[in-house]
Each structure stands twice: as structure tokens, then as C-alpha cells.
Design a protein around this motif. Structure first.
Motif, mmCIF file in Angstrom:
data_model
loop_
_atom_site.group_PDB
_atom_site.id
_atom_site.type_symbol
_atom_site.label_atom_id
_atom_site.label_comp_id
_atom_site.label_asym_id
_atom_site.label_seq_id
_atom_site.Cartn_x
_atom_site.Cartn_y
_atom_site.Cartn_z
ATOM 1 N N ARG A 144 0.814 -1.228 -0.111
ATOM 2 C CA ARG A 144 0.134 0.069 0.106
ATOM 3 C C ARG A 144 1.076 1.134 -0.054
ATOM 4 O O ARG A 144 0.575 2.234 -0.650
ATOM 5 N N GLY A 145 1.970 1.212 0.556
ATOM 6 C CA GLY A 145 3.157 2.228 0.695
ATOM 7 C C GLY A 145 4.154 1.482 1.602
ATOM 8 O O GLY A 145 3.914 0.537 2.180
ATOM 9 N N PRO A 146 5.348 2.110 1.513
ATOM 10 C CA PRO A 146 6.534 1.573 2.188
ATOM 11 C C PRO A 146 6.500 1.850 3.706
ATOM 12 O O PRO A 146 6.193 2.933 4.057
ATOM 13 N N ASN A 147 6.922 1.201 4.597
ATOM 14 C CA ASN A 147 7.346 1.306 5.883
ATOM 15 C C ASN A 147 8.764 2.054 6.005
ATOM 16 O O ASN A 147 9.650 1.859 5.005
ATOM 17 N N ASP A 148 9.077 2.528 6.953
ATOM 18 C CA ASP A 148 10.450 3.366 6.905
ATOM 19 C C ASP A 148 11.426 2.399 7.076
ATOM 20 O O ASP A 148 12.579 2.934 6.108
ATOM 21 N N ARG A 149 11.574 1.303 7.442
ATOM 22 C CA ARG A 149 12.372 0.206 7.469
ATOM 23 C C ARG A 149 12.621 -0.178 5.755
ATOM 24 O O ARG A 149 13.832 -0.272 5.369
ATOM 25 N N ASP A 150 11.590 -0.445 5.311
ATOM 26 C CA ASP A 150 11.541 -1.115 3.858
ATOM 27 C C ASP A 150 12.039 0.054 3.011
ATOM 28 O O ASP A 150 12.906 0.019 2.148
ATOM 29 N N LEU A 151 11.732 1.215 3.402
ATOM 30 C CA LEU A 151 12.135 2.240 2.566
ATOM 31 C C LEU A 151 14.016 2.478 2.587
ATOM 32 O O LEU A 151 14.489 2.785 1.558
ATOM 33 N N GLY A 152 14.330 2.040 3.836
ATOM 34 C CA GLY A 152 15.818 2.350 3.652
ATOM 35 C C GLY A 152 16.390 1.045 2.989
ATOM 36 O O GLY A 152 17.448 1.554 2.262
ATOM 37 N N ALA A 153 15.795 -0.076 2.598
ATOM 38 C CA ALA A 153 16.442 -1.032 1.808
ATOM 39 C C ALA A 153 16.334 -0.630 0.346
ATOM 40 O O ALA A 153 17.115 -0.589 -0.353
ATOM 41 N N VAL A 154 15.011 0.161 0.085
ATOM 42 C CA VAL A 154 15.072 0.564 -1.131
ATOM 43 C C VAL A 154 16.018 1.780 -1.556
ATOM 44 O O VAL A 154 16.550 1.966 -2.724
ATOM 45 N N GLU A 155 16.176 2.522 -0.556
ATOM 46 C CA GLU A 155 17.199 3.821 -0.733
ATOM 47 C C GLU A 155 18.505 2.993 -1.303
ATOM 48 O O GLU A 155 19.184 3.494 -2.306
ATOM 49 N N ALA A 156 18.837 2.004 -0.834
ATOM 50 C CA ALA A 156 20.225 1.207 -1.023
ATOM 51 C C ALA A 156 20.229 0.512 -2.579
ATOM 52 O O ALA A 156 21.140 0.855 -3.128
ATOM 53 N N MET A 157 19.000 0.208 -2.707
ATOM 54 C CA MET A 157 18.862 -0.346 -4.162
ATOM 55 C C MET A 157 18.815 0.796 -5.193
ATOM 56 O O MET A 157 19.650 0.658 -6.159
ATOM 57 N N VAL A 158 18.276 1.885 -5.027
ATOM 58 C CA VAL A 158 18.300 2.892 -5.938
ATOM 59 C C VAL A 158 19.697 3.525 -6.282
ATOM 60 O O VAL A 158 19.943 3.646 -7.212
ATOM 61 N N ALA A 159 20.565 3.743 -5.067
ATOM 62 C CA ALA A 159 21.734 4.346 -5.035
ATOM 63 C C ALA A 159 22.620 3.366 -6.015
ATOM 64 O O ALA A 159 23.349 3.404 -6.789
ATOM 65 N N GLY A 160 22.418 1.929 -5.619
ATOM 66 C CA GLY A 160 23.310 0.843 -6.270
ATOM 67 C C GLY A 160 22.949 0.744 -8.010
ATOM 68 O O GLY A 160 23.891 0.520 -8.701
ATOM 69 N N VAL A 161 21.478 0.917 -8.107
ATOM 70 C CA VAL A 161 21.318 0.792 -9.536
ATOM 71 C C VAL A 161 21.642 1.901 -10.455
ATOM 72 O O VAL A 161 22.246 1.896 -11.456
ATOM 73 N N ARG A 162 21.674 2.884 -9.685
ATOM 74 C CA ARG A 162 22.255 4.367 -10.177
ATOM 75 C C ARG A 162 23.738 4.302 -10.327
ATOM 76 O O ARG A 162 24.352 4.738 -11.541
ATOM 77 N N ASP A 163 24.519 3.662 -9.711
ATOM 78 C CA ASP A 163 26.033 3.402 -9.867
ATOM 79 C C ASP A 163 26.216 2.509 -11.018
ATOM 80 O O ASP A 163 27.401 2.448 -11.618
ATOM 81 N N ILE A 164 25.239 1.681 -11.310
ATOM 82 C CA ILE A 164 25.720 0.658 -12.392
ATOM 83 C C ILE A 164 25.203 1.620 -13.842
ATOM 84 O O ILE A 164 25.750 0.993 -14.821
ATOM 85 N N GLY A 165 24.770 2.608 -13.645
ATOM 86 C CA GLY A 165 24.578 3.574 -14.650
ATOM 87 C C GLY A 165 23.224 3.291 -15.559
ATOM 88 O O GLY A 165 23.136 3.611 -16.773
ATOM 89 N N LEU A 166 22.292 3.051 -14.688
ATOM 90 C CA LEU A 166 20.821 3.106 -15.225
ATOM 91 C C LEU A 166 20.181 4.453 -14.532
ATOM 92 O O LEU A 166 20.230 4.715 -13.239
ATOM 93 N N GLU A 167 18.977 4.851 -15.336
ATOM 94 C CA GLU A 167 18.169 5.764 -14.699
ATOM 95 C C GLU A 167 17.157 4.750 -13.838
ATOM 96 O O GLU A 167 17.156 3.748 -13.786
ATOM 97 N N THR A 168 16.835 5.479 -12.496
ATOM 98 C CA THR A 168 16.249 4.734 -11.468
ATOM 99 C C THR A 168 14.764 5.173 -11.532
ATOM 100 O O THR A 168 14.327 6.387 -11.627
ATOM 101 N N CYS A 169 13.840 4.247 -11.375
ATOM 102 C CA CYS A 169 12.521 4.135 -10.977
ATOM 103 C C CYS A 169 11.753 3.545 -10.116
ATOM 104 O O CYS A 169 12.577 2.204 -9.965
ATOM 105 N N ALA A 170 11.000 3.872 -9.154
ATOM 106 C CA ALA A 170 10.279 2.881 -8.315
ATOM 107 C C ALA A 170 8.840 3.015 -8.316
ATOM 108 O O ALA A 170 8.384 4.166 -8.544
ATOM 109 N N THR A 171 8.128 1.982 -7.956
ATOM 110 C CA THR A 171 6.676 2.244 -7.936
ATOM 111 C C THR A 171 6.475 1.408 -6.475
ATOM 112 O O THR A 171 6.428 0.221 -6.481
ATOM 113 N N LEU A 172 6.216 1.964 -5.512
ATOM 114 C CA LEU A 172 6.114 1.463 -4.061
ATOM 115 C C LEU A 172 4.675 1.796 -3.373
ATOM 116 O O LEU A 172 4.477 1.352 -2.132
ATOM 117 N N GLY A 173 3.972 2.383 -4.035
ATOM 118 C CA GLY A 173 2.353 2.905 -3.521
ATOM 119 C C GLY A 173 2.518 4.265 -2.894
ATOM 120 O O GLY A 173 3.246 4.981 -3.225
#
Ligand code: SAM
Ligand code: DTB
Ligand code: SF4
Length: 320
Positions: A103-132
Motif C-alpha cells: 500500500r506504501g513503504p514503511n520506513d525500514r523497507d524504504l531504507g532498503a529501497v534507498e540502497a537499491m536506488v543508489a546501487g542501480v544508479r551506480d550501475i549507470g541506469l536511470e532509476t524508477c520505483a513504484t512503491l504505492g
């Protein structure tokens, strides 16, 4: 039929109802003013958290309210997500979109997603998320982690919304979209057609998108994937030409947005997809899976691009 005045239900409905050739010709003319007509942007999706969603969206195989055979999985690990991102890049994607059945992220899950976003960006891709739905402060956190786009669809018209979802309101979606915009993240927002809505509903949905203070940078037009077990499993299929009309109207009403030919391509023949590109679609989801349902094979898409003389875009960039 180009217009500068604000779109209304009447003018959008008139546009959708024009003779097909007139509609497509105008859409292609407008498309050429703003984009290279032979380039299409390519995004890849990954479901980072599948199933068990508390919302009851009637189209969705991931809702816990319906028995669709999709299990409630845990959030994927960072390493798994980054492996998938590297593979998407190697297959030609420029943007990587991470979807979660929340329905939406809780704050702990959001922390994990933040790390994913940063990692995907480092790979050289534009980042998009859909988390509710996002709570105050969450969009800012995602932006700080390097999120380029947030996908949050309005799905249908405001008046038809209550037929499709009852666990949240249309206004809740608009509220999250405003938060995303205010945080400086580019907006990806569109909807689904073929859910039993009328042409007037499609007009209303396009007016809502085109009338946002700033129209979305990306507008996904999804054809319903009718999944057994969902309330829309037996929805009557939409005439493919009506899908093409919706794409053309989206292009005319939002001349500078990327219009994405999204879910439902597997149910479409190549000629219909070609008509969508002619009508101004300039983005697709690439890769054999959308979130939980199948999508055309990579080789098939590359073959279609080749037959149409279409090349994949390097990067849409912000605002494009
Ligand atoms: N839970 C988050 C949300 O609803 O915003 C993110 C994931 S949700 C699966 C993302 C979007 O996928 C939905 O807004 C909907 O537009 C689209 N979608 C889901 N199931 C679909 C289906 N069966 N056919 C077409 N589009 C679908
Ligand atoms: C969007 O508009 N369509 C994508 C993406 N944004 C997240 C999702 C399509 C999902 C189709 C059903 C599934 O695969 O589960
Ligand atoms: Fe949940 Fe999103 Fe599916 Fe609705 S569309 S049931 S919010 S995953």
C-alpha cells in the motif's frame, strides 16, 4: 485540432472519436515536432516485493484479496536486485523500475529501497520505483538516494475509480503524486484501459493527466492483462484500435511527455504495436516479465524494432 486551451472531457472525447486516420496523422505530426519518430526508450521492470498486497485493485494479481496463485514473497536482497539491474543494462535498458506490492513503504523497507536506488544508479541506469502511497518525507528520502522517476498511476477516471479499488481514494493517489513532484522526482503516471470503462472515462483520465500542474514526464498506457482469479479476469477485451486511439490522444494532449506502450503487448499483434508507435508511443517495457506477468521476449522486440527501423534511445533524461 491542436489546441492551447485547457482540455475538457468534451474536447478529449471529441479527439478520441475523430476519424482514425485524422487522429493518427495529427498525433504523428505532433510527435515529430518534439521527438525523433524512430527512437523508443526502453525500461525494464523488476518486482522487488511480490504479492500479498493489502489493497484490492480489481486488475491486480498481487492483491491479497484475490486467489491468483501468487505467493507473498519477501523484499528481495540488494545483491539480487543489482544482478537483475546489470542484466537489464546488458539487454539494452536505460531505466530500471523497481515495483513493490505495498500500500506504501514503511520506513525500514524504504531504507532498503534507498540502497537499491543508489546501487542501480551506480550501475549507470536511470532509476524508477513504484512503491504505492508515500508518507510525508519519504519522497525526499528517495530523491536524496538518487531516484529519478516515481511511477504512480491514476489508473482510470475519477468517476470509475470506485469500481476498481475501494481500499483507497483517487485523491490519495493525487496526494502522493504531488509529494513526488514537490521532492523534485520526475513523475511517471498513466493508467490501464480495457477494464470495462467507457471512452468518456478514458477521456477523463487523459484530461486528469494533461491538466496536472506539470504533466507527467512519462505516461504509461497499460492494456489490462486479465489475470485469472482477479475480478477483471473475464473483462471483455478492448478493440486494439481503441487502444491505439488512446495512445494517439495521449500524445496530442501531452506533446512533450514520453508515452509508454506498457502492459498488454503480448496480447497485441505486431501491426497494432507498430500503429502505437505511429500514434506517438515512444517507450516500452523490455524484458520477458513485467512484474508478475509475461512480456514479449527480448529477441522479439529487437526483431520488431529492426523491422520498423526503430532504435533504442540512449537515455530519455530528466523531463524527457
Ligand atoms: N503497489 C504499487 C501501486 O499500486 O502503485 C506499485 C505496483 S502496481 C502493480 C503498479 C501499476 O501496475 C498499477 O498502478 C497498475 O497501473 C499496473 N498494473 C497492475 N496490474 C496490472 C494488470 N493486470 N494489467 C495492467 N496493468 C496492471
Ligand atoms: C505501469 O504502468 N505498468 C507496469 C509498471 N507501471 C509498474 C506494471 C504492469 C504490471 C502488469 C501486471 C503484472 O505483471 O503483475
Ligand atoms: Fe497492491 Fe499496487 Fe497491486 Fe494495487 S496495484 S493491489 S496497490 S500491488
Amino acid at each position: 485540432m491542436s489546441q492551447t486551451a485547457a482540455w475538457t472531457r468534451e474536447s478529449a472525447l471529441a479527439l478520441l472519436s475523430r476519424p482514425f486516420n485524422d487522429l493518427i496523422f495529427e498525433a504523428q505530426a505532433i510527435h515529430r515536432r518534439h521527438f525523433d519518430p524512430n527512437r523508443v526508450q526502453v525500461s525494464t521492470l523488476l518486482s522487488i516485493k511480490t504479492g500479498g498486497c493489502p489493497e484490492n485493485c480489481a486488475y491486480c494479481p498481487q492483491s491479497a484479496h484475490f486467489d491468483t496463485g501468487i505467493a507473498n514473497e519477501r523484499l528481495m536482497s540488494l545483491a539480487e536486485v543489482l544482478d537483475a539491474a546489470r542484466a537489464a543494462k546488458a539487454a539494452g535498458a536505460t531505466r530500471f523500475c523497481m515495483g513493490a506490492a505495498w500500500r506504501g513503504p514503511n520506513d525500514r523497507d524504504l531504507g532498503a529501497v534507498e540502497a537499491m536506488v543508489a546501487g542501480v544508479r551506480d550501475i549507470g541506469l536511470e532509476t524508477c520505483a513504484t512503491l504505492g502511497l508515500l508518507a510525508p518525507g519519504q519522497a525526499e528520502r528517495l530523491r536524496a538516494a538518487g531516484l529519478d522517476y516515481y511511477n504512480h498511476n491514476i489508473d482510470t477516471s475519477e468517476s470509475y475509480y470506485g469500481e476498481i479499488v475501494t481500499t483507497r481514494r483517487y485523491a490519495d493517489r493525487l496526494d502522493t503524486l504531488a509529494k513526488v513532484r514537490a521532492a523534485g522526482i520526475a513523475v511517471c503516471c498513466g493508467g490501464i484501459v480495457g477494464m470495462g470503462e467507457s471512452r468518456g472515462d478514458r477521456a477523463d483520465m487523459l484530461v486528469a493527466l494533461a491538466s496536472m500542474p506539470e504533466p507527467p514526464e512519462s505516461v504509461p498506457i497499460n492494456g489490462l492483462v486479465a489475470v485469472p482469479g482477479t475480478p477483471l479476469a473475464d473483462a471483455a477485451p478492448l478493440d486494439p484500435l481503441e487502444f491505439v486511439r488512446t495512445v494517439a490522444a495521449a500524445r496530442i494532449m501531452m506533446p512533450r511527455s514520453m508515452i509508454r506502450l506498457s502492459a498488454g503487448r503480448l496480447e497485441m499483434d505486431d501491426a497494432t504495436q507498430a500503429l502505437c508507435f505511429l500514434a506517438g508511443a515512444n517507450s516500452i517495457f523490455h524484458g520477458e516479465r513485467l512484474l508478475t506477468t509475461p512480456n514479449p521476449a527480448v529477441g522479439e522486440d529487437l526483431g520488431l524494432f529492426d523491422r520498423l527501423g526503430i532504435e533504442a534511445m540512449e537515455s530519455a533524461g530528466h523531463g524527457g
